[in-house]
Design an enzyme around this catalytic site. Structure first.
Site, PDB file in Angstrom:
ATOM      1  N   ASP A 199      56.503  40.370  47.231  1.00  0.00           N
ATOM      2  CA  ASP A 199      57.669  40.370  46.354  1.00  0.00           C
ATOM      3  C   ASP A 199      57.300  40.930  44.980  1.00  0.00           C
ATOM      4  OD1 ASP A 199      56.207  38.224  45.417  1.00  0.00           O
ATOM      5  OD2 ASP A 199      57.901  36.875  45.226  1.00  0.00           O
ATOM      6  N   ASP A 213      53.516  37.029  44.434  1.00  0.00           N
ATOM      7  CA  ASP A 213      52.991  35.704  44.766  1.00  0.00           C
ATOM      8  C   ASP A 213      53.422  35.280  46.170  1.00  0.00           C
ATOM      9  OD1 ASP A 213      55.670  35.189  44.237  1.00  0.00           O
ATOM     10  OD2 ASP A 213      55.295  33.553  42.830  1.00  0.00           O
ATOM     11  N   ASP A 250      56.674  39.946  41.946  1.00  0.00           N
ATOM     12  CA  ASP A 250      55.554  39.410  41.164  1.00  0.00           C
ATOM     13  C   ASP A 250      54.353  39.080  42.051  1.00  0.00           C
ATOM     14  OD1 ASP A 250      56.951  37.188  42.259  1.00  0.00           O
ATOM     15  OD2 ASP A 250      56.088  35.851  40.757  1.00  0.00           O
ATOM     16  N   SER A 282      60.749  36.430  40.214  1.00  0.00           N
ATOM     17  CA  SER A 282      60.252  36.365  41.578  1.00  0.00           C
ATOM     18  C   SER A 282      61.009  37.340  42.484  1.00  0.00           C
ATOM     19  CB  SER A 282      60.316  34.927  42.101  1.00  0.00           C
ATOM     20  OG  SER A 282      59.670  34.802  43.330  1.00  0.00           O
TER      21      SER A 282
END
Length: 573
Positions: A302, A306, A304, A145
């Site tokens: 960010d 999400d 990834d 993340s």
């Protein structure tokens, strides 16, 4: 250093020879008891968030061996539970993320589990979508993340596209424990797996179908066509670059300027200490570019993709960074008000937020007759609420879900937070209010004027290493043994212990049993609707404190915030 720890180190030094980086690292720490201890004093824990840790050598690090062992345990679980199971795999821009993803596929294939793997980095919500679209029994996302560059992780998903439940995660954990990391792992050569058909690359058409589903969540379709909005976007060297830009183009927003230093994938994240859209440092380059280009809005996703953070130009030309709560408040109000106005709001609508997210949303939901469900921290609990509605054939009732840490989801096509749909809706919302002569700054301030100034602050207290984990546990134990009676001179009138599943009204003495999973979280309700929540992170070596300060004016709420933040620091230090 214990004999057992040294024996583990020697075992790895003798057997961990497939990755030259690990060989060099193990040689470099020889004789350094502290460094050896940090890598071997425990195993990376597999929970509902999967794995997350520092990249490197040892059982307490992310490497091809810990990844392969975890995947062997997952394969054993899947083969026991399903006939001919399959797994979708994706990864973001982190260091060795593609290597770990291929390792997962090679282990699954050797165990008779078909692996569908992305051809290049993809956002986490795409993995959630792929699991359902390809009718897989599980999903693996290689990501850490928004953590600093030294971290990587392994998120595991169930067949419903949600992050794996506690029950299934515990079963997988038991299977992992049975696996010897150097002797029990089956693995095929990746290229041979492709030739045999046990490993298959995900077709590009799936990503277009995903974007179709994202675009279908538009509240006012066509609103942005011909938009003159100028947007600066940064994917923070992560996975959002292609799909965020594609969906914005689809809805008619063409003037998107990408921060050049942060456009291409780079797991070292060289331009910021942590690629986290929650912190200003990550947005400094975007802010400078927006100022230069006179942009209306900054979007930052960010690694990834999400989570999404935003900054908006005030009428005086200055840029204002919004908290995750503020964006969630505005999106909730925008979705409910517009869907009610255009007749698309379902009967008995449902919105979902986490317990640490703004209580101001409760007032907005009340206004529009929307049921609001509060769930534990973690978007998997929001996904679970969608699943519960789906089981009753009522998923259409779900209108929006969010968490204060910049995670948003409209629609039920995925079961995780989605910065792609979040970015689209934020831009649509900004364009909608611009047609009324308002900036998003005007919108949030108007909501504060109407409902009260609810200011939310999230504090992070790091506790690195083995000693840090012990200190975190000791601190939480002490708070339970010696309950707070006041915070910054403000009386505690309600306590909630989510681990004990108990809420106590200190004014009446009434106790309430909570209908939520147990979680290591303590909540203190204070006089005047203020609040303090304390919880150790489930994925990082830190304790988080969530402060809610309420005032009749912004200045009053800011003053209250200051004293509560100082008090929280003293409590957790």
């Amino acid at each position: 250093m214990s004999t057992a720890t040294n024996e583990l180190y020697q075992l790895w030094k003798a057997n961990a020879t497939q990755d030259e980086d690990l060989v060099k690292e193990l040689a470099a720490i020889e004789g350094n008891e502290d460094e050896i201890y940090e890598r071997f004093y425990k195993e990376l824990e597999f929970g509902t968030a999967g794995l997350r840790g520092i990249i490197g050598a040892g059982c307490n690090r992310m490497n091809i061996y810990t990844v392969a062992r975890t995947t062997q345990g997952l394969a054993n679980y899947l083969n026991e539970k399903y006939e001919n199971p399959s797994v979708a795999i994706a990864y973001d821009s982190r260091i060795k993320a593609d290597v770990f993803a291929k390792e997962c596929a090679a282990v699954l294939a050797a165990n008779g589990v078909k692996a569908f793997i992305s051809t290049e980095l993809q956002p986490t919500p795409v993995l959630s979508f792929a699991v359902r679209e390809l009718k897989c029994q599980a999903g693996i996302m290689i990501t850490a993340s928004h953590n600093p560059a030294k971290y990587n992780g392994y998120k595991c998903y169930g067949s419903d596209g949600c992050q794996m439940t506690d029950v299934d995660a515990n079963i997988v954990y038991d299977e992992i424990q049975k696996v010897d990391i150097f002797n029990d792992i089956k693995k095929v050569d990746f290229e041979e797996g492709l030739k045999s058909g046990m490993i298959t690359f995900i077709e590009d058409s799936l990503y277009e179908t995903y974007l179709d589903n994202v675009q279908a969540q538009a509240i006012n379709p066509g609103l942005c066509e011909g938009s003159t909005f100028k947007i600066v976007y940064t994917p923070l060297n992560g996975a959002g670059n292609k799909l965020v830009r594609k969906v914005l183009s689809r809805i008619g927003i063409k003037d998107v300027i990408v921060v050049p230093e942060q456009e291409l994938p780079d797991g070292n994240f060289p331009t910021c200490p942590s690629p986290n859209p929650e912190i200003r440092e990550a947005l400094e380059l975007a802010i400078a570019l927006a100022d230069k280009e006179n942009a209306d809005l900054i979007l930052a996703t960010d690694p990834d993709s999400d989570r999404v953070g935003i900054a908006v130009k005030n009428k005086d030309g200055s840029l204002r960074l919004f908290t995750g709560n503020e964006t969630g408040i505005m999106l909730t109000n925008y979705i409910l008000s517009c869907r009610k106005a255009n007749g698309t709001l379902p009967e008995k609508p449902v919105a979902v937020k986490t317990i640490v997210s703004s209580v101001l949303v409760e007032k907005i939901c009340e206004r529009f007759g929307c049921e609001l469900k509060n769930v534990l921290t973690g978007f998997k609990y929001i996904g679970d609420q969608i699943l519960r509605l789906e089981k009753k054939n009522e998923e259409y009732r779900y209108v929006f879900g969010f968490e204060e840490s910049y995670g948003y989801l409209a629609g039920t096509y995925v079961r995780d937070k989605d910065a792609v749909v979040g970015s689209m809706l934020i831009c649509e919302m900004a364009a909608y209010y611009a047609k009324q002569g308002k900036t998003l700054c005007d919108v949030i301030d108007g909501l504060y004027e109407e409902y009260g100034y609810f200011k939310n602050t999230t504090l992070n207290f790091a506790f690195e290493g083995a000693a840090g984990m012990d200190k975190m546990q000791s601190l939480m134990n002490n708070l339970r043994e010696n309950p707070l009676k006041e915070v910054a001179g403000i009386k505690v009138i309600k306590t909630v212990d989510y681990k004990a599943s108990e809420a106590i009204d200190l004014l009446t003495g009434e106790k309430t049993i909570l209908d939520l999973p147990k979680s290591n979280v303590l909540e203190y309700g204070l006089e005047g609707d203020c609040k303090l929540i304390i919880r150790p992170s489930g994925t990082e070596p830190k304790i988080k404190a969530y402060v809610t300060a309420v005032g009749k004016t912004s200045e009053e709420a800011d003053a209250c915030t200051k004293v509560l933040v100082e008090a929280a620091g003293q409590i957790i230090s």
